[in-house]
Design a protein around this motif. Structure first.
Motif, PDB file in Angstrom:
ATOM      1  N   MET A   8      36.831  30.503  48.897  1.00 59.31           N
ATOM      2  CA  MET A   8      37.683  30.437  47.709  1.00 59.31           C
ATOM      3  C   MET A   8      36.870  30.842  46.494  1.00 59.31           C
ATOM      4  N   THR A   9      37.169  32.021  45.948  1.00 60.82           N
ATOM      5  CA  THR A   9      36.528  32.433  44.707  1.00 60.82           C
ATOM      6  C   THR A   9      37.361  31.908  43.544  1.00 60.82           C
ATOM      7  N   GLY A  10      36.697  31.598  42.448  1.00 59.18           N
ATOM      8  CA  GLY A  10      37.393  30.991  41.320  1.00 59.18           C
ATOM      9  C   GLY A  10      37.830  29.570  41.629  1.00 59.18           C
ATOM     10  N   ALA A  11      37.057  28.903  42.477  1.00 60.33           N
ATOM     11  CA  ALA A  11      37.438  27.590  42.987  1.00 60.33           C
ATOM     12  C   ALA A  11      37.424  26.492  41.931  1.00 60.33           C
ATOM     13  N   ALA A  12      36.704  26.679  40.835  1.00 59.20           N
ATOM     14  CA  ALA A  12      36.615  25.636  39.821  1.00 59.20           C
ATOM     15  C   ALA A  12      37.702  25.758  38.763  1.00 59.20           C
ATOM     16  N   GLY A  13      38.491  26.818  38.818  1.00 55.68           N
ATOM     17  CA  GLY A  13      39.570  27.003  37.846  1.00 55.68           C
ATOM     18  C   GLY A  13      40.792  26.186  38.207  1.00 55.68           C
TER      19      GLY A  13
END
Length: 71
Positions: free
Chosen positions: A27-32
């Protein structure tokens, strides 16, 4: 955008939730906003997640309470 629209059209009864269990997802951008909700949802379904984001502080918040527990 197309993937999000496709996912939103799914209903729970349309697929087997067990298909996510023991699978590994990147999952890229997982902290958004959207990414973090997807990560938490997949973790609840017992999926394994490789979470990637440039925001390390928010990424650390995604860790389960028990860091020694792989579930």
């Amino acid at each position: 955008m197309g993937l999000i629209c496709f996912v939103l059209k799914w209903r729970v009864e349309d697929f087997d939730l067990l298909m996510f269990r023991n699978k590994t997802y990147v999952m890229t951008g997982a902290a958004g906003g959207i990414g973090s909700h997807l990560v938490k949802s997949l973790l609840n379904l017992k999926a394994k997640i490789i979470a990637v984001d440039i925001n390390e502080n928010n990424l650390d918040k995604l860790l389960p309470d028990n860091k020694n527990n792989p579930n």
